[in-house]
Design a protein around this motif. Structure first.
Motif, short mmCIF file in Angstrom:
data_model
loop_
_atom_site.label_atom_id
_atom_site.label_comp_id
_atom_site.label_asym_id
_atom_site.label_seq_id
_atom_site.Cartn_x
_atom_site.Cartn_y
_atom_site.Cartn_z
N PRO A 144 0.89 -1.17 -0.22
CA PRO A 144 0.00 -0.13 -0.09
C PRO A 144 0.94 1.23 -0.19
N ARG A 145 0.17 2.51 -0.13
CA ARG A 145 0.95 3.53 -0.31
C ARG A 145 0.88 4.23 1.29
N VAL A 178 -9.42 13.07 1.87
CA VAL A 178 -10.06 11.90 1.40
C VAL A 178 -9.49 12.02 -0.24
N LEU A 179 -9.58 12.93 -0.74
CA LEU A 179 -9.28 13.12 -2.29
C LEU A 179 -7.80 12.84 -2.54
N LYS A 180 -6.99 13.25 -1.60
CA LYS A 180 -5.47 12.95 -1.78
C LYS A 180 -5.17 11.44 -2.09
N ARG A 233 -8.14 14.55 9.38
CA ARG A 233 -6.61 14.07 9.74
C ARG A 233 -6.28 12.90 8.91
N ASP A 234 -5.02 13.01 8.18
CA ASP A 234 -4.64 11.89 7.32
C ASP A 234 -4.58 10.65 8.06
N GLU A 235 -3.92 10.61 9.41
CA GLU A 235 -3.67 9.32 10.22
C GLU A 235 -4.98 8.93 10.44
N VAL A 236 -5.82 9.69 10.81
CA VAL A 236 -7.04 9.10 11.45
C VAL A 236 -7.76 8.46 10.30
N LEU A 237 -7.72 9.01 9.22
CA LEU A 237 -8.75 8.55 7.78
C LEU A 237 -7.81 7.06 7.54
N ALA A 238 -6.58 6.99 7.65
CA ALA A 238 -5.67 5.73 7.30
C ALA A 238 -6.32 4.60 8.22
N GLU A 263 -6.00 4.63 16.60
CA GLU A 263 -4.95 3.69 16.58
C GLU A 263 -5.85 2.45 16.39
N LEU A 264 -5.46 1.40 15.46
CA LEU A 264 -5.67 0.34 14.94
C LEU A 264 -5.48 -0.77 16.10
#
Length: 333
Positions: free
Chosen positions: A15-16, A103-105, A148-153, A219-220
């Protein structure tokens, strides 16, 4: 030849950033694809691939993970054709009005690839196509809140892997302090510019909603997600969770101006909608609709072009709104 195909399979599994995949997970997936390889072989292959592709190994000594760099281009096999590139650009024009940049990122590498394909395509038709397409909204456009990017991931990974995640969330009302939750993600719902997480907490069956832009951190967890018995996202939405239902189905009757009738003649309010022209030039609208706040906002948006006749309670509610509005505008500013 088998080694080359295995390399391509491995590259597709990675993944990216900020997501990543461990060597152990990659080996399990390769075995599922029919490849009999050891962890040492995969590690050696990844180091070799890193010298040719923009890959990165995480610095976590407890569990090494691999990912594509954020700036890495898209590896398309077969390559992207101009018509597909045009379709991606059209999707971009539409989604950028609905979704926040965070999200679009995730689509940026594919859109950049589409730009490169269109720039290299021959013919003035393709190069000028985007100058001839625009996407407009009937309502007032609002800026999408930042997520937040990290939250979305983490939320994406939790949904894809069927796992729980812990998070700190800022409630809508309160002192502004965050609260900690252990969340079972059940689905995402996009409404206008806001993305909602449908979920339940810990071992509870009560389904609730969080908006993604109020998560401060996530956090996962390794705990499997718990889904309430018989939960279905579509059924949950149809139950009125997002329409804020006040009652049940109601027979709506209203007098509407001609331009509103023309609009409804092309995009009906309901399957049983009936429009009848009246002697004063207006149209009598009848339809069975859900009694929701959304219905009220929609009707009020037409202003004096719509007069509700039935139900009597709805007509009186609108009349009271108009009286209060008139009182406010009659006051001196």
């Amino acid at each position: 030849m088998d080694t080359t195909i295995r390399y391509l399979t491995m590259l597709r599994m990675i993944p990216r950033e900020p997501s990543w995949i461990t060597v152990q997970d990659m080996r399990r997936k390769l075995v599922d694809h029919g490849y009999k390889v050891t962890l040492r072989t995969i590690q050696r292959d990844l180091i070799k691939l890193e010298s040719y592709f923009p890959l990165r190994c995480s610095d976590d000594q407890n569990q090494y993970g691999w990912s594509w760099l954020k700036v890495a281009g898209v590896l398309n096999i077969p390559g992207l054709d101009p018509h597909t590139a045009l379709t991606l650009k059209f999707v971009d024009l539409h989604l950028r009005r609905l979704l926040p940049p965070s999200v679009l990122k995730f689509l940026n590498p594919y859109l950049e690839n589409a730009d490169a394909v269109l720039e290299g395509a021959s013919g003035p038709e393709l190069s000028g196509w985007l100058d001839q397409i625009r996407v407009l909204s009937r309502g007032q456009r609002l800026q999408a809140p930042t997520i937040r990017d990290e939250v979305l991931a983490v939320i994406y990974d939790a949904l894809l892997q069927g796992r729980r995640f812990s998070a700190h969330y800022r409630p809508r009302f309160g002192t502004g302090e965050t609260k900690g939750y252990e969340i079972n993600p059940l689905g995402l719902v996009v409404r206008d510019q806001v993305i909602y997480l449908v979920c339940c907490l810990k071992e509870y069956d009560n389904v609730i909603q969080f908006v993604l832009h109020r998560f401060e951190s996530a956090e996962l967890l390794n705990t499997p997600r718990r889904t309430p018995p018989d939960f279905d996202l579509d059924a949950y939405i149809q139950s009125g969770a997002f329409d804020m239902i006040r009652g049940e189905w109601i027979p709506l009757t209203a007098l509407i101006d001609g331009n509103v009738a023309f609009h409804l003649g092309e995009s009906a309010l309901a399957e049983d909608q009936v429009l009848e022209r009246q002697s004063d030039g207006r149209y009598r609208l009848t339809a069975i609709v859900r009694d929701t706040l959304q219905l009220r906002w929609w009707l009020l948006g037409f202003g004096e072009q719509v007069e509700v006749l039935e139900p009597a309670a709805l007509r009186e509610e609108f009349a009271e709104r108009v009286r209060k509005l008139a009182e406010r505008y009659q006051r001196e500013g």
